[in-house]
Design a protein around this motif. Structure first.
Motif, PDB file in Angstrom:
ATOM      1  N   MET A 106      46.453 -54.252 -71.000  1.00 16.56           N
ATOM      2  CA  MET A 106      45.898 -55.505 -70.545  1.00 16.56           C
ATOM      3  C   MET A 106      44.398 -55.552 -70.842  1.00 16.56           C
ATOM      4  SD  MET A 106      46.388 -58.415 -69.380  1.00 16.56           S
ATOM      5  CE  MET A 106      47.896 -58.665 -68.560  1.00 16.56           C
ATOM      6  N   LEU A 107      43.753 -54.419 -70.662  1.00 19.46           N
ATOM      7  CA  LEU A 107      42.316 -54.358 -70.940  1.00 19.46           C
ATOM      8  C   LEU A 107      42.037 -54.644 -72.411  1.00 19.46           C
ATOM      9  CD1 LEU A 107      39.452 -53.692 -69.959  1.00 19.46           C
ATOM     10  CD2 LEU A 107      39.962 -51.298 -70.320  1.00 19.46           C
ATOM     11  N   ALA A 108      42.797 -54.046 -73.299  1.00 17.23           N
ATOM     12  CA  ALA A 108      42.617 -54.279 -74.731  1.00 17.23           C
ATOM     13  C   ALA A 108      42.924 -55.731 -75.098  1.00 17.23           C
ATOM     14  CB  ALA A 108      43.503 -53.339 -75.529  1.00 17.23           C
ATOM     15  N   LEU A 109      43.929 -56.302 -74.476  1.00 13.18           N
ATOM     16  CA  LEU A 109      44.272 -57.690 -74.753  1.00 13.18           C
ATOM     17  C   LEU A 109      43.138 -58.620 -74.333  1.00 13.18           C
ATOM     18  CD1 LEU A 109      46.410 -59.795 -75.621  1.00 13.18           C
ATOM     19  CD2 LEU A 109      47.155 -59.809 -73.242  1.00 13.18           C
ATOM     20  N   LEU A 110      42.579 -58.398 -73.166  1.00 12.81           N
ATOM     21  CA  LEU A 110      41.476 -59.238 -72.708  1.00 12.81           C
ATOM     22  C   LEU A 110      40.236 -59.077 -73.580  1.00 12.81           C
ATOM     23  CD1 LEU A 110      41.791 -58.870 -68.843  1.00 12.81           C
ATOM     24  CD2 LEU A 110      42.236 -60.891 -70.201  1.00 12.81           C
ATOM     25  N   LEU A 111      40.004 -57.868 -74.045  1.00 18.33           N
ATOM     26  CA  LEU A 111      38.835 -57.648 -74.902  1.00 18.33           C
ATOM     27  C   LEU A 111      38.984 -58.313 -76.260  1.00 18.33           C
ATOM     28  CD1 LEU A 111      37.847 -53.960 -74.185  1.00 18.33           C
ATOM     29  CD2 LEU A 111      36.449 -55.971 -73.875  1.00 18.33           C
ATOM     30  N   THR A 112      40.163 -58.277 -76.816  1.00 19.35           N
ATOM     31  CA  THR A 112      40.346 -58.847 -78.151  1.00 19.35           C
ATOM     32  C   THR A 112      40.499 -60.362 -78.137  1.00 19.35           C
ATOM     33  OG1 THR A 112      42.718 -58.394 -78.035  1.00 19.35           O
ATOM     34  CG2 THR A 112      41.344 -56.741 -79.102  1.00 19.35           C
ATOM     35  N   MET A 113      40.644 -60.964 -76.980  1.00 16.80           N
ATOM     36  CA  MET A 113      40.751 -62.419 -76.897  1.00 16.80           C
ATOM     37  C   MET A 113      39.390 -63.102 -77.042  1.00 16.80           C
ATOM     38  SD  MET A 113      43.605 -62.922 -73.920  1.00 16.80           S
ATOM     39  CE  MET A 113      43.440 -64.688 -73.887  1.00 16.80           C
ATOM     40  N   TRP A 135      30.948 -52.628 -77.409  1.00 13.99           N
ATOM     41  CA  TRP A 135      31.017 -51.738 -76.250  1.00 13.99           C
ATOM     42  C   TRP A 135      30.422 -52.413 -75.016  1.00 13.99           C
ATOM     43  CZ3 TRP A 135      26.917 -49.921 -73.458  1.00 13.99           C
ATOM     44  CH2 TRP A 135      25.656 -50.080 -74.019  1.00 13.99           C
ATOM     45  N   VAL A 136      29.499 -53.344 -75.208  1.00 14.96           N
ATOM     46  CA  VAL A 136      28.903 -54.052 -74.067  1.00 14.96           C
ATOM     47  C   VAL A 136      29.916 -55.007 -73.446  1.00 14.96           C
ATOM     48  CG1 VAL A 136      27.058 -55.601 -73.347  1.00 14.96           C
ATOM     49  CG2 VAL A 136      26.596 -53.847 -75.052  1.00 14.96           C
ATOM     50  N   SER A 137      30.653 -55.722 -74.282  1.00 12.08           N
ATOM     51  CA  SER A 137      31.689 -56.608 -73.742  1.00 12.08           C
ATOM     52  C   SER A 137      32.807 -55.785 -73.099  1.00 12.08           C
ATOM     53  CB  SER A 137      32.255 -57.526 -74.827  1.00 12.08           C
ATOM     54  OG  SER A 137      32.883 -56.783 -75.842  1.00 12.08           O
ATOM     55  N   GLY A 138      33.095 -54.612 -73.664  1.00 14.29           N
ATOM     56  CA  GLY A 138      34.073 -53.716 -73.057  1.00 14.29           C
ATOM     57  C   GLY A 138      33.630 -53.226 -71.700  1.00 14.29           C
ATOM     58  N   LEU A 139      32.344 -52.919 -71.577  1.00 13.44           N
ATOM     59  CA  LEU A 139      31.792 -52.500 -70.289  1.00 13.44           C
ATOM     60  C   LEU A 139      31.921 -53.614 -69.257  1.00 13.44           C
ATOM     61  CD1 LEU A 139      28.918 -50.291 -69.522  1.00 13.44           C
ATOM     62  CD2 LEU A 139      28.675 -52.603 -68.688  1.00 13.44           C
ATOM     63  N   ALA A 140      31.595 -54.836 -69.664  1.00 15.21           N
ATOM     64  CA  ALA A 140      31.649 -55.965 -68.736  1.00 15.21           C
ATOM     65  C   ALA A 140      33.081 -56.267 -68.291  1.00 15.21           C
ATOM     66  CB  ALA A 140      31.027 -57.198 -69.384  1.00 15.21           C
ATOM     67  N   VAL A 141      33.997 -56.320 -69.234  1.00 11.65           N
ATOM     68  CA  VAL A 141      35.394 -56.616 -68.891  1.00 11.65           C
ATOM     69  C   VAL A 141      35.994 -55.477 -68.067  1.00 11.65           C
ATOM     70  CG1 VAL A 141      37.701 -56.995 -69.842  1.00 11.65           C
ATOM     71  CG2 VAL A 141      35.744 -58.148 -70.843  1.00 11.65           C
ATOM     72  N   GLY A 142      35.685 -54.249 -68.433  1.00 11.01           N
ATOM     73  CA  GLY A 142      36.163 -53.106 -67.658  1.00 11.01           C
ATOM     74  C   GLY A 142      35.634 -53.112 -66.231  1.00 11.01           C
ATOM     75  N   ALA A 143      34.367 -53.475 -66.073  1.00 12.01           N
ATOM     76  CA  ALA A 143      33.784 -53.538 -64.726  1.00 12.01           C
ATOM     77  C   ALA A 143      34.432 -54.651 -63.896  1.00 12.01           C
ATOM     78  CB  ALA A 143      32.280 -53.754 -64.816  1.00 12.01           C
ATOM     79  N   LEU A 144      34.696 -55.788 -64.516  1.00  9.37           N
ATOM     80  CA  LEU A 144      35.328 -56.889 -63.780  1.00  9.37           C
ATOM     81  C   LEU A 144      36.761 -56.553 -63.378  1.00  9.37           C
ATOM     82  CD1 LEU A 144      34.023 -59.974 -65.776  1.00  9.37           C
ATOM     83  CD2 LEU A 144      33.397 -59.278 -63.460  1.00  9.37           C
ATOM     84  N   LEU A 168      36.963 -47.792 -60.798  1.00 12.20           N
ATOM     85  CA  LEU A 168      35.841 -48.415 -61.497  1.00 12.20           C
ATOM     86  C   LEU A 168      35.423 -47.608 -62.716  1.00 12.20           C
ATOM     87  CD1 LEU A 168      33.561 -49.682 -58.600  1.00 12.20           C
ATOM     88  CD2 LEU A 168      34.655 -51.052 -60.359  1.00 12.20           C
ATOM     89  N   VAL A 169      35.279 -46.313 -62.542  1.00 11.19           N
ATOM     90  CA  VAL A 169      34.864 -45.456 -63.659  1.00 11.19           C
ATOM     91  C   VAL A 169      35.921 -45.462 -64.762  1.00 11.19           C
ATOM     92  CG1 VAL A 169      34.440 -43.050 -64.311  1.00 11.19           C
ATOM     93  CG2 VAL A 169      33.342 -44.002 -62.289  1.00 11.19           C
ATOM     94  N   ALA A 170      37.191 -45.391 -64.398  1.00 13.24           N
ATOM     95  CA  ALA A 170      38.260 -45.365 -65.398  1.00 13.24           C
ATOM     96  C   ALA A 170      38.282 -46.643 -66.225  1.00 13.24           C
ATOM     97  CB  ALA A 170      39.608 -45.157 -64.716  1.00 13.24           C
ATOM     98  N   TYR A 171      38.158 -47.796 -65.587  1.00 10.56           N
ATOM     99  CA  TYR A 171      38.210 -49.045 -66.340  1.00 10.56           C
ATOM    100  C   TYR A 171      36.944 -49.297 -67.133  1.00 10.56           C
ATOM    101  CZ  TYR A 171      42.703 -50.508 -64.586  1.00 10.56           C
ATOM    102  OH  TYR A 171      44.043 -50.580 -64.336  1.00 10.56           O
ATOM    103  N   VAL A 172      35.802 -48.903 -66.623  1.00 13.51           N
ATOM    104  CA  VAL A 172      34.554 -49.071 -67.379  1.00 13.51           C
ATOM    105  C   VAL A 172      34.572 -48.184 -68.622  1.00 13.51           C
ATOM    106  CG1 VAL A 172      32.076 -48.617 -67.311  1.00 13.51           C
ATOM    107  CG2 VAL A 172      33.140 -49.895 -65.475  1.00 13.51           C
ATOM    108  N   ILE A 173      34.960 -46.927 -68.472  1.00 12.16           N
ATOM    109  CA  ILE A 173      35.020 -46.035 -69.629  1.00 12.16           C
ATOM    110  C   ILE A 173      36.081 -46.509 -70.627  1.00 12.16           C
ATOM    111  CG2 ILE A 173      35.646 -43.698 -70.361  1.00 12.16           C
ATOM    112  CD1 ILE A 173      34.216 -42.677 -67.867  1.00 12.16           C
ATOM    113  N   ILE A 232      34.637 -49.472 -72.514  1.00 12.02           N
ATOM    114  CA  ILE A 232      33.644 -49.057 -73.500  1.00 12.02           C
ATOM    115  C   ILE A 232      34.324 -48.453 -74.727  1.00 12.02           C
ATOM    116  CG2 ILE A 232      31.794 -47.393 -73.944  1.00 12.02           C
ATOM    117  CD1 ILE A 232      30.885 -47.843 -71.041  1.00 12.02           C
ATOM    118  N   ILE A 233      35.304 -47.629 -74.526  1.00  9.14           N
ATOM    119  CA  ILE A 233      36.005 -46.998 -75.648  1.00  9.14           C
ATOM    120  C   ILE A 233      36.732 -48.037 -76.490  1.00  9.14           C
ATOM    121  CG2 ILE A 233      37.939 -45.486 -76.261  1.00  9.14           C
ATOM    122  CD1 ILE A 233      37.064 -43.704 -73.881  1.00  9.14           C
ATOM    123  N   ILE A 234      37.462 -48.923 -75.861  1.00  4.44           N
ATOM    124  CA  ILE A 234      38.199 -49.946 -76.622  1.00  4.44           C
ATOM    125  C   ILE A 234      37.230 -50.899 -77.319  1.00  4.44           C
ATOM    126  CG2 ILE A 234      39.771 -51.903 -76.428  1.00  4.44           C
ATOM    127  CD1 ILE A 234      41.136 -50.335 -74.132  1.00  4.44           C
TER     128      ILE A 234
END
Length: 69
Positions: A1-8, A14-23, A54-59, A62-64
């Motif tokens: 789901m995280l990857a899907l939201l990032l690619t939409m 990595w900054v957008s990944g950090l933001a989406v992961g944090a949310l 929080l740490v798991a989704y932020v990391i 960032i990776i994705i």
């Protein structure tokens, strides 16, 4: 789901990944918080569990984000 939201989005970095992961991590943490209020669990246990998510989704974000960016 995280990857899907990032690619939409229009730009995947990595900054957008950090933001989406944090949310996502914050929204899951709030849901867990409702359970802890119902169970009347100790507050430090809540912070340990929330911090883990929080740490798991932020990391993960960032990776994705760095991978696709």
């Amino acid at each position: 789901m995280l990857a899907l939201l990032l690619t939409m989005g229009t730009e995947t970095t990595w900054v957008s990944g950090l933001a989406v992961g944090a949310l996502i991590g914050l929204s899951i943490s709030l849901k867990i918080g409702m359970n802890y209020l119902f169970e009347k669990a100790k507050l430090p246990l809540y912070f340990i569990t929330v911090g883990y998510h929080l740490v798991a989704y932020v990391i993960g974000g960032i990776i994705i984000g760095a991978w696709w960016g």
